[in-house]
Motif scaffolding. Structure first.
Motif, PDB file in Angstrom:
ATOM      1  N   SER A 127      -6.073  -1.671   6.709  1.00 24.87           N
ATOM      2  CA  SER A 127      -5.838  -0.714   7.792  1.00 24.87           C
ATOM      3  C   SER A 127      -7.002   0.255   8.019  1.00 24.87           C
ATOM      4  CB  SER A 127      -4.526   0.032   7.585  1.00 24.87           C
ATOM      5  OG  SER A 127      -4.416   0.439   6.253  1.00 24.87           O
ATOM      6  N   ASN A 128      -7.985   0.254   7.119  1.00 26.73           N
ATOM      7  CA  ASN A 128      -9.168   1.088   7.379  1.00 26.73           C
ATOM      8  C   ASN A 128      -9.835   0.718   8.707  1.00 26.73           C
ATOM      9  OD1 ASN A 128      -8.690   2.069   4.863  1.00 26.73           O
ATOM     10  ND2 ASN A 128     -10.484   1.163   3.883  1.00 26.73           N
ATOM     11  N   GLU A 173       0.799  -1.231   0.000  1.00 26.17           N
ATOM     12  CA  GLU A 173       0.000   0.000   0.000  1.00 26.17           C
ATOM     13  C   GLU A 173       0.827   1.273   0.000  1.00 26.17           C
ATOM     14  OE1 GLU A 173      -2.027   0.068   3.908  1.00 26.17           O
ATOM     15  OE2 GLU A 173      -0.221   0.988   4.729  1.00 26.17           O
ATOM     16  N   GLY A 226      -2.021   8.141   1.135  1.00 29.24           N
ATOM     17  CA  GLY A 226      -1.836   7.238   2.274  1.00 29.24           C
ATOM     18  C   GLY A 226      -0.444   7.282   2.881  1.00 29.24           C
ATOM     19  N   ASN A 254       1.485   5.371  -2.319  1.00 24.44           N
ATOM     20  CA  ASN A 254       0.177   6.011  -2.254  1.00 24.44           C
ATOM     21  C   ASN A 254       0.338   7.447  -1.760  1.00 24.44           C
ATOM     22  OD1 ASN A 254      -2.387   6.906  -1.367  1.00 24.44           O
ATOM     23  ND2 ASN A 254      -3.092   4.797  -1.191  1.00 24.44           N
ATOM     24  N   GLY A 297      -8.766  -2.956   2.006  1.00 27.88           N
ATOM     25  CA  GLY A 297      -7.722  -2.095   2.535  1.00 27.88           C
ATOM     26  C   GLY A 297      -7.779  -2.319   4.033  1.00 27.88           C
ATOM     27  N   ASN A 308      -7.946  -0.727  -9.703  1.00 30.25           N
ATOM     28  CA  ASN A 308      -8.533  -0.392  -8.406  1.00 30.25           C
ATOM     29  C   ASN A 308      -9.031   1.040  -8.517  1.00 30.25           C
ATOM     30  OD1 ASN A 308      -9.175  -0.362  -5.712  1.00 30.25           O
ATOM     31  ND2 ASN A 308      -7.061  -0.316  -4.954  1.00 30.25           N
ATOM     32  N   ASP A 364       0.072  -1.552  -5.215  1.00 35.40           N
ATOM     33  CA  ASP A 364      -0.973  -0.568  -5.457  1.00 35.40           C
ATOM     34  C   ASP A 364      -0.285   0.751  -5.794  1.00 35.40           C
ATOM     35  OD1 ASP A 364      -4.070   0.070  -4.783  1.00 35.40           O
ATOM     36  OD2 ASP A 364      -2.830   1.735  -4.073  1.00 35.40           O
ATOM     37  N   PHE A 391      -8.413   3.102  11.598  1.00 38.20           N
ATOM     38  CA  PHE A 391      -8.183   4.547  11.485  1.00 38.20           C
ATOM     39  C   PHE A 391      -8.503   5.219  12.806  1.00 38.20           C
ATOM     40  CE2 PHE A 391      -8.386   4.698   6.676  1.00 38.20           C
ATOM     41  CZ  PHE A 391      -7.061   5.083   6.571  1.00 38.20           C
ATOM     42  N   LYS A 397       2.810   9.983   3.588  1.00 39.25           N
ATOM     43  CA  LYS A 397       3.418  11.308   3.461  1.00 39.25           C
ATOM     44  C   LYS A 397       4.774  11.181   2.755  1.00 39.25           C
ATOM     45  CE  LYS A 397       4.070  15.322   6.474  1.00 39.25           C
ATOM     46  NZ  LYS A 397       5.489  15.389   6.888  1.00 39.25           N
ATOM     47  N   ASP A 453     -14.561  -5.476  -3.037  1.00 36.17           N
ATOM     48  CA  ASP A 453     -14.116  -4.918  -1.764  1.00 36.17           C
ATOM     49  C   ASP A 453     -15.337  -4.638  -0.910  1.00 36.17           C
ATOM     50  OD1 ASP A 453     -13.078  -3.392   0.331  1.00 36.17           O
ATOM     51  OD2 ASP A 453     -11.498  -2.561  -0.946  1.00 36.17           O
ATOM     52  N   ILE A 466      -4.779  -5.268   0.893  1.00 33.63           N
ATOM     53  CA  ILE A 466      -3.885  -4.130   0.676  1.00 33.63           C
ATOM     54  C   ILE A 466      -3.328  -3.757   2.046  1.00 33.63           C
ATOM     55  CG2 ILE A 466      -3.664  -1.822  -0.312  1.00 33.63           C
ATOM     56  CD1 ILE A 466      -6.226  -2.239  -1.800  1.00 33.63           C
ATOM     57  N   LEU A 472     -15.303  -3.369   1.931  1.00 33.87           N
ATOM     58  CA  LEU A 472     -14.972  -2.145   2.658  1.00 33.87           C
ATOM     59  C   LEU A 472     -15.321  -2.245   4.139  1.00 33.87           C
ATOM     60  CD1 LEU A 472     -16.161   0.510   0.082  1.00 33.87           C
ATOM     61  CD2 LEU A 472     -13.797  -0.087   0.618  1.00 33.87           C
TER      62      LEU A 472
HETATM   63  N1  THG Z   1      -9.758  -0.550  -0.766  1.00 36.20           N
HETATM   64  C1  THG Z   1      -9.227  -0.520  -1.998  1.00 36.20           C
HETATM   65  N2  THG Z   1      -8.210   0.292  -2.310  1.00 36.20           N
HETATM   66  C2  THG Z   1      -7.684   1.130  -1.365  1.00 36.20           C
HETATM   67  C3  THG Z   1      -8.202   1.135  -0.065  1.00 36.20           C
HETATM   68  C4  THG Z   1      -9.269   0.257   0.234  1.00 36.20           C
HETATM   69  N3  THG Z   1      -6.645   1.954  -1.709  1.00 36.20           N
HETATM   70  C5  THG Z   1      -6.180   2.960  -0.781  1.00 36.20           C
HETATM   71  C6  THG Z   1      -6.309   2.500   0.660  1.00 36.20           C
HETATM   72  N4  THG Z   1      -7.622   1.963   0.876  1.00 36.20           N
HETATM   73  C7  THG Z   1      -5.260   1.449   0.948  1.00 36.20           C
HETATM   74  N5  THG Z   1      -3.985   2.078   1.105  1.00 36.20           N
HETATM   75  C8  THG Z   1      -3.584   2.651   2.307  1.00 36.20           C
HETATM   76  C9  THG Z   1      -2.399   3.359   2.348  1.00 36.20           C
HETATM   77  C10 THG Z   1      -1.944   3.908   3.547  1.00 36.20           C
HETATM   78  C11 THG Z   1      -2.695   3.763   4.707  1.00 36.20           C
HETATM   79  C12 THG Z   1      -3.863   3.051   4.666  1.00 36.20           C
HETATM   80  C13 THG Z   1      -4.320   2.472   3.455  1.00 36.20           C
HETATM   81  C14 THG Z   1      -2.273   4.358   6.012  1.00 36.20           C
HETATM   82  N6  THG Z   1      -1.600   5.508   6.023  1.00 36.20           N
HETATM   83  C15 THG Z   1      -1.219   6.191   7.256  1.00 36.20           C
HETATM   84  C16 THG Z   1      -2.433   6.757   7.973  1.00 36.20           C
HETATM   85  O1  THG Z   1      -3.380   7.172   7.322  1.00 36.20           O
HETATM   86  O2  THG Z   1      -2.384   6.834   9.196  1.00 36.20           O
HETATM   87  C17 THG Z   1      -0.320   7.334   6.932  1.00 36.20           C
HETATM   88  C18 THG Z   1       1.064   6.997   7.292  1.00 36.20           C
HETATM   89  C19 THG Z   1       2.092   7.786   6.482  1.00 36.20           C
HETATM   90  O3  THG Z   1       1.887   8.961   6.132  1.00 36.20           O
HETATM   91  O4  THG Z   1       3.148   7.196   6.218  1.00 36.20           O
HETATM   92  O5  THG Z   1      -2.574   3.816   7.038  1.00 36.20           O
HETATM   93  O6  THG Z   1      -9.766   0.200   1.342  1.00 36.20           O
HETATM   94  N7  THG Z   1      -9.722  -1.346  -2.928  1.00 36.20           N
END
Ligand code: THG
Length: 837
Positions: free
Chosen positions: A535-536, A337, A343, A340, A533, A428, A375, A539, A345, A494, A566, A496
């Motif tokens: 890690s959603n 992931e 996602g 991005n 995804g 995607n 991705d 959050f 920085k 997905d 992901i 979600l």
């Molecule tokens: N489903 C599908 N595609 C997707 C998602 C999904 N694409 C984007 C996203 N969700 C999956 N990718 C991420 C990338 C990063 C994070 C979570 C999902 C993440 N980032 C930290 C945060 O937000 O706290 C930031 C950390 C940093 O800046 O380094 O967790 O659900 N099909």
């Protein structure tokens, strides 16, 4: 006219031979070249009778299909002779000539195949744009249709991206002119075993499978003998006819002119041999072949009927270099992931700074961490998404060995990505938030570019929250997607998830709804995939605690049937690394086990403590005895700390004992964790790497035994790139005093035999992960038998089983065959082989 399909039921079709060498032999008056010496296509107008004469000679020799003199008639090639504007005319005339000569022959149906070569530039290398190539092919395709071609032949292809441009151009021209000529595709496999850009035949087949092409095959490059292994491989996986028009042997440079060593009889004999493979239906000649070669071929194919296609290829996505099954075993298909812009920085800043090395590095390190695909999401306020997509994808296309997943809500950005991906991508994503029109737009992109497609369960009313709503939206999208001709196995849904970390009552059951939806979906659509995804889910929660919750959630989703995830692969914890306490706290939150959302507060305070405990765990680590410390670091895959530890541990425990007692037994435990699905492949790989580094470090301190080492030649068999198991065996055997000659991946049987003789080896080990690799092992044994080799053979790999070895392998071979369920059984086998000597 009889259709090709119909004729192939009764006989093999013969293509004609070379055009270029025949033109040279005619010794044409220099005036025919005008100012474009070497531009063969110009002869279609300046010396039409000469071209007709060549066609006629091949038809007299019995060819069923003649290739038109249009190989380089695309405008970007003609531009080199300042004839760019004549592309349409030269193609039209070329096809017309061939048509006219075909009509002179009435004994059997003769076909014209419009030859379209690759031109002189590879789009994957950025030397020509996809759109420019598409336009050039489109112009030729229209001319060929107007001149009434029977077939299109995309030949001598060197880059899958070029093939895609040509297919789309022909498809569009056919639609515009309302015709339906079949398309034959033929790639050139170099002596290196791949297309020029690096694609092997199996990967090419996976990339081209979604397209409506009549046949796939091989031409040019080398002779029919050298093409044999590739044709055999293709025959196992391709479900349509196969063509081969080889050179008259591998060209030799004889004092500056090209000599083709194979005479007509030898050529015909070798080509005919290829008919023993399923689906081989078209035979013909390429460079160096003459009407005599085709005459011999026609005689030899008389009475021969092609075997029907039986190949099967499981649904894959691919890079330019390798394909990955949409069903990873063990699941899930891990998508990195980190590339991005919203996602991460760090990634966003690299893009902003146009630090392309850095952008590449983000994907490289995910590759190292064990991701199966990447991705790519570059959309970010204030940036030109299409331009960033083009740059990033072109970079990854050739430099990253993994399949790509362009991630955007913009159909334009997605299409830009697809125009720069040589492999088979997964899009995607599509959803119904903005209604069906946009959904259809993205589905049609997937269909057009032969990609797989992710659909998110979002409709006009927003993201689906309950299981019922998720399933309802998914069903609606599924039905819509199928109207585009996409198939169930091309689609990944997905479900979600909302975060369980917000404290809002509405979302207490977010994880449950998602997990239940995955279960129900999997039962309804067993061939389609599911993705999240991951890690959603977390959050809003503390970064440290998120890793635990994400990992536990992922585990439950995979148990429910999730096929793709992901994730940040590096931070995904295997379940065995999570303490029972931590696990319970995560599960209480995910499954809403406490009243009034209390589980969230327990989670937060628990992991607050864990944070402090983490430094405690360090104390705990310090209190472990040295052997346990070594085992722990091996399982954690921590190379840096391991090497530090070993530098003084070797004074406490003998280096020999560290290797044989401590490391090997830890590796065995890792093998068991892997076997029971508690440790995923990337982590095993990481540990194996640390194992190797540890042994390399200790080697100088190990006693030298002096006896001749028992030698094993080991490799991953042809068509397979998986080498984790093989490398584990290598490490474990090497560390037990065996001499291991590791010949790498995609090893042909000839490579095994060569190394076996060269190293005077005592045994041969064949490894491979894929089901198709087991069939290759059987073939390899047959070849060893044929060559009279009797060395003991060790067979290992995920798809292999005792039964297959007993029933199919052992009877094929008179030497000893050991079925090695894991690396440790490989060690047992070697001990037995050593004793027998
Ligand atoms: N489903 C599908 N595609 C997707 C998602 C999904 N694409 C984007 C996203 N969700 C999956 N990718 C991420 C990338 C990063 C994070 C979570 C999902 C993440 N980032 C930290 C945060 O937000 O706290 C930031 C950390 C940093 O800046 O380094 O967790 O659900 N099909």
């Amino acid at each position: 006219m009889n259709s090709l399909q119909e004729i192939l039921k009764h006989r093999v079709l013969v293509l004609d031979g070379a055009m270029g060498t025949q033109i040279q032999n005619l010794n044409l008056d220099p005036s025919v070249w005008q100012n474009a010496a070497g531009c063969n296509e110009l002869l279609n107008v300046s010396a039409p009778e000469a071209i007709k004469k060549i066609h006629r000679s091949y038809l007299k020799a019995g060819a069923d299909i003649i290739k038109t003199n249009t190989f380089g008639a695309m405008d970007w090639v003609l531009d080199e002779y300042e004839l760019k504007d004549r592309a349409y005319e030269l193609t039209y005339e070329g096809v017309k000539l061939a048509r006219e000569v075909c009509e002179e022959f009435t004994d059997k149906t003769r076909f014209t195949a419009t030859s379209l070569g690759p031109g002189t530039k590879l789009p994957s290398l950025g030397s020509i744009g996809f759109d420019e190539m598409y336009k050039g092919y489109h112009n030729c395709a229209k001319a060929a249709i107007e001149a009434k071609t029977d077939i299109f032949l995309i030949e001598t292809a060197q880059d899958p991206l070029q093939i895609k441009a040509a297919i789309l151009a022909i498809d569009d021209a056919k639609k515009e002119l309302k015709t339906a000529q079949p398309i034959m595709v033929s790639v050139t496999i170099e002596t290196s075993g791949t297309m020029l850009i690096g694609t092997d035949i199996a990967t090419a087949a996976a990339i081209l499978k979604p397209f409506d092409i009549f046949s796939l095959g091989i031409n040019c490059g080398s002779g029919p003998d050298k093409a044999l292994p590739h044709i055999r491989a293709l025959s196992h996986i391709w479900d349509r006819p196969i063509s081969i028009h080889a050179n008259a042997g591998l060209p030799q440079n004889r004092g500056g002119y090209t000599f083709y060593p194979m005479g007509p009889e030898e050529f015909a004999k070798l080509q005919i041999e290829l008919l023993k493979f399923d689906a081989v239906s078209f035979l013909g000649g390429c460079c160096g072949t003459t009407p005599q070669h085709i005459l011999e071929l026609t005689k030899a194919v008389k009475d021969k009927v092609p075997l029907p296609p039986k190949g099967h290829l499981e649904p894959c996505i691919t890079s330019l270099y390798e394909s990955k099954s949409l069903r990873q075993n063990p699941p899930p298909f891990l998508i990195g992931e980190r590339s991005n812009a919203t996602g991460s920085k760090a990634f966003r800043e690299l893009l902003l700074a146009k630090d392309w090395d850095g952008v590449l590095n983000v994907a490289q390190s995910q590759t190292k961490s064990g991701a199966h695909g990447i991705d790519v999401s570059v959309g970010f306020a204030g940036r030109d998404e299409i331009e960033d997509m083009r740059k990033t994808i072109s970079l990854y296309n050739t430099k990253i060995p993994l399949p790509l997943m362009p991630d955007s809500t913009s159909p334009e950005a997605l299409e830009e990505a697809l125009k720069h991906i040589g492999g088979r991508a997964i899009i995607n994503s599509a959803n119904l938030e903005d209604g069906e029109e946009k959904f259809h737009k993205i589905c049609s992109l997937a269909k057009r570019y032969g990609a797989a497609l992710v659909c998110l369960c979002i409709d006009e009313s927003g993201m689906a929250k309950t299981k019922e709503k998720k399933i309802a939206v998914v069903k609606r999208m599924y039905d819509l997607a199928l109207t585009h001709g996409l198939s169930e196995s091309d689609l990944v849904f997905d479900m979600l998830t909302f975060t369980v970390g917000s404290g809002e009552r509405e979302y207490f059951t977010a994880a449950i709804e998602t997990i239940e939806a995955i279960k129900e979906f999997t039962a309804l659509y067993p061939k389609a995939g599911t993705i999240l995804g991951v890690s959603n889910i977390s959050f809003g929660l503390d970064k440290n605690a998120r890793e635990y919750l994400n990992s536990v959630f992922l585990h439950h989703c995979v148990e429910a049937g999730l096929t793709f995830a992901i994730v940040n692969v590096k931070n995904t914890l295997p379940l065995h690394k999570i303490s029972l306490d931590d696990l319970r706290v995560c599960e209480d939150l995910l499954f809403d086990k406490k009243p009034n959302g209390e589980a969230l507060f327990v989670f937060i305070s628990h992991f607050d403590k864990v944070k402090t405990q983490k430094s405690d765990t360090n104390d705990e680590f310090d209190n472990l005895d040295t052997a346990t410390k070594i085992k722990t670091l091996l399982k954690e895959g921590d190379k840096e700390r391991m090497l530090k530890l070993l530098s003084h541990a070797k004074d406490e425990i003998s280096p020999e004992a560290i290797v044989n007692d401590v490391l090997i037994s830890a590796m065995k435990e890792i093998g068991e964790l892997f076997g029971s699905g508690k440790m995923q492949l990337p982590f095993v790989l990481q540990s194996a790497e640390v194992m190797k580094a540890s042994v390399d470090f200790l080697k100088p301190y190990l006693p030298k035994t002096g006896k001749k080492e028992t030698t094993l030649v080991i490799g991953t068999v042809k068509g397979d790139v998986h080498d984790v198991g093989k490398n584990l065996v290598d490490i474990i055997l090497s560390n037990n005093g065996y001499n291991v000659v590791n010949i790498g991946i995609k090893a042909e049987i000839e490579d095994f035999i060569k190394a076996y003789h060269e190293h005077n080896a005592d045994a041969i080990g064949m490894s491979g992960l894929l089901v198709k690799s087991t069939a290759i092992m059987k073939e390899n044994l047959e070849e060893l038998e044929r060559q009279g080799i009797k060395a003991p053979v060790l067979l290992g790999g995920a798809a292999l089983n005792e039964n297959f070895v007993e029933e199919f392998c052992r009877p094929s071979y008179s030497g000893a065959v050991f079925y090695c369920k894991d690396a440790f059984e490989g060690l047992n086998a070697m001990q037995m082989i050593e004793k027998k000597q």
